[in-house]
Design an enzyme around this catalytic site. Sequence first.
Site, PDB file in Angstrom:
ATOM      1  N   ASP A 453       0.984  -1.178   0.213  1.00  0.00           N
ATOM      2  CA  ASP A 453       0.059   0.041  -0.261  1.00  0.00           C
ATOM      3  C   ASP A 453       1.077   1.307   0.140  1.00  0.00           C
ATOM      4  O   ASP A 453       2.212   1.145   0.264  1.00  0.00           O
ATOM      5  CB  ASP A 453      -0.909  -0.111   1.306  1.00  0.00           C
ATOM      6  CG  ASP A 453      -2.001   1.157   1.229  1.00  0.00           C
ATOM      7  OD1 ASP A 453      -2.403   1.378  -0.005  1.00  0.00           O
ATOM      8  OD2 ASP A 453      -2.920   0.963   2.000  1.00  0.00           O
ATOM      9  N   GLU A 456       2.750   4.745  -4.089  1.00  0.00           N
ATOM     10  CA  GLU A 456       2.992   5.284  -5.433  1.00  0.00           C
ATOM     11  C   GLU A 456       4.173   6.210  -5.717  1.00  0.00           C
ATOM     12  O   GLU A 456       4.483   6.422  -6.901  1.00  0.00           O
ATOM     13  CB  GLU A 456       1.560   6.677  -5.630  1.00  0.00           C
ATOM     14  CG  GLU A 456       0.252   6.014  -5.630  1.00  0.00           C
ATOM     15  CD  GLU A 456      -0.294   5.042  -4.327  1.00  0.00           C
ATOM     16  OE1 GLU A 456      -0.988   4.111  -4.709  1.00  0.00           O
ATOM     17  OE2 GLU A 456       0.269   5.424  -3.418  1.00  0.00           O
ATOM     18  N   ASP A 532      -8.939   3.195  -2.689  1.00  0.00           N
ATOM     19  CA  ASP A 532      -9.917   3.665  -2.008  1.00  0.00           C
ATOM     20  C   ASP A 532     -11.198   4.124  -2.782  1.00  0.00           C
ATOM     21  O   ASP A 532     -11.558   5.285  -2.590  1.00  0.00           O
ATOM     22  CB  ASP A 532      -9.099   4.645  -1.017  1.00  0.00           C
ATOM     23  CG  ASP A 532      -8.195   4.325  -0.148  1.00  0.00           C
ATOM     24  OD1 ASP A 532      -7.878   3.069   0.212  1.00  0.00           O
ATOM     25  OD2 ASP A 532      -7.354   5.154   0.190  1.00  0.00           O
TER      26      ASP A 532
END
Length: 792
Positions: A453, A456, A532
Amino acid sequence: MDVGDVVWSSKWVASLRAVGSAQGLRSVRSAWRRHRADAVALPRQGATRARVPGAAQGAEPEPGGGVVRFARSSLRVRVAAGGAVFCGWDGAGPEPSYALAGGVPEVDERAVLEPDTDGGWRVVSERVLVTVSRHGTVEFRTPGGVVLRRDLPPRWWEAPGGQAATGAAGAGRWMQRSEVAADARFFGLGGRAAGPRLRDGEYRLWNTDPGGSFEPGDDPLYITMPVQLVVADAGTHLAFHDNTWDGRVRLWEGEEGAGSGHDRPGRCEVRMDGGPLRSWVLVGTPARVLGGWAALTGGAAVPPAWALGYQHARWGFGTEQEVRRVAAGYRERGLALSALHLDIDHFRGHRVFTVDRERFADLPGLAEELRAQGTRLVSIVDPAVKAEPGLAVYDAGVRAGAFVKDARGREVRGEVWPGESVYPDFTDPKVRSWWGGLYEERLAQGFAGFWHDMNEPVSFAAFGDPTLPRSARHALEGRGGDHREAHNVYGMQMARAGYEGLCALRPGERPFTFSRSGWAGMQRYGGTWSGDVATGWPGLRASLALVLGLGLCGVPYSGPDVGGFTGSPSPELYLRWFQLGSYLPLFRTHAAIAAGRREPWEFGAEVLEHARAALRERERLLPYFMTLAHLAHRTGAPYVRPVWWRSPEDRALRDCEDAFLLGDALLVAPVLERGADRRAVRLPRGRWYDTATGRAYEGPGQVLLDAPLSRVPVLARAGAVIPVAGAEGGVELEVWAPAPGRTGSGVLVPDAGDGWEQPPVVRFSTRWREGVVEVEREGAAEVGHRVRLLGG
């Protein structure tokens, strides 16, 4: 501060309320620090000169193609043995590339470069004809000569100081415009919340955490890829610009008979902020194109069998006792549960590779207890490491020189959940090896899978881009460069580090990893999920768009947060999301710490009953899902396919976005609207059976089917052979009778366990003979599995 900064500010201020004002203030400091670093280290973009290739001056044949030289540039065209065409301008070669698997593919020795009639050149091969005009227009044609794509002469803007955008580290910008057929439809570009068909508009190529949650109008998201799949009457092609820099793709759909009766072609404009101008193009049927793409970028990792079952996650499992309570809830209600996922709250102060011993005193014991009940534990893993001397992971990383540095050689620091943090440089092979070894601690805690997670990567920022400074330095496999080039592959290389580390630590087991961020080729290291997604009916629709779009980019294993990440879904919305998820590769509920519960029994007895039915059907179809996983690895065909997969010439199907094929055998029509108890379903050609009623329908066409709360419409293709779990164990063959005078088929790839064995593909055919449906196994007289005949 520009308009984009204002948007980011409002989103991140809202999303940081959960972590308190102190971290919010630190995010302001982090944003200013990033802004100052880039202002000092990156050159200002002033007036720049543009250039185009100019006139062709000659060509030099090479194996598989050749080099065409222009007045101000050159173009290398090379056809690979599998039919993929490489085009590299300004001396750009196929490598270095993060997308390619196994290096540069062998060339097609039969492809030849020869003069064309208009003063240009052409490369002739078995599967594709490439023509290069004397001014640099490149056309990709079918062997019969029909144009599928026309790349117009590119344009470059030289970097400050006159440096041209040559090579992987070039800093100059470039732009290329292309034309496709007027009837063509665009798909791909990574994970997009609106789609899977991409409408007119601009799409950014910069992996981004949208901040809190997203809906169909939000773009970009966590996974962006310069991969376009274009479907037209004349054929399908995939175009990939192998460039990891920030960029934008502008699309305009064409129009037939536009204006004075002439077709207006579809158009595409790709603009990149730097890096090489190089691309790959593959042509053929959708299956052939995705097969070629998988051969080029690598087969998708096959998940262990248990990872195809139902999984439950939550940000907010506060203690071991809470985990046990949830697991017992599933067990007591007869609901199969393959895995439970622990989010960052099980870490000590959100520090990665740690455990909060007060709330999880015996994590290995908990994992062993759950595994005995058939449930694995999956751990979240974030890339950011708290910059805390004395913390074992931080100290080891400092000794290894593992963290991203700035232009002055200092650690780049950002703000994430544990506080001020540093970031491993996953573009350095030594750092990947070091990071992969850290998973030994996770395995010792009893975890069986890993959920990557925030990669990025994210650095909380009150304004501007919530990531590392663009001037941050990266190894880039020894070439050196900055975050402008490394950003989009950061998450993919983190996934690589984890996957390769787990292969070394547990060589006899297939790893289970999935990553929020990634890039072209990420499927080699596992799958992904929606991120999300906002709770609501638009979020439900976005969930399907993401899975379909990613599959067409070569990432077949994905799924959404069932119920949405935020808020509290209504019982109806939760059930419809659960029903959709039961037919997607990654079937997982998940929610934010402040969101409502996601256990099926929290929504009342009726929802529980219908969720139990959906879960039982998922368990029954597990042999089929396992077969699809192996086929995705070997052929590139995604588990979840658009309804036009076998009929791309059907224009009505190309516009269908609310249904999908699960493999070749099943058509699933989820309910995506509130209050719907019937829905229209568009059928591909052939006969289809409603699996609930057995009624047969003939396609192509549209039918209206019942969709009560208890189920969603699912249709089986006539003649299909579907491997399912038998009532008494083992695998059964569910056979749907072929239409009279027609034949059918199916495949089974048995999975021997969670190791690396490559089981053979067992093929079946069905036909009517003397009033009886016969099922034959390829190369054998007997089927060897119990057969259940349906339909007919």
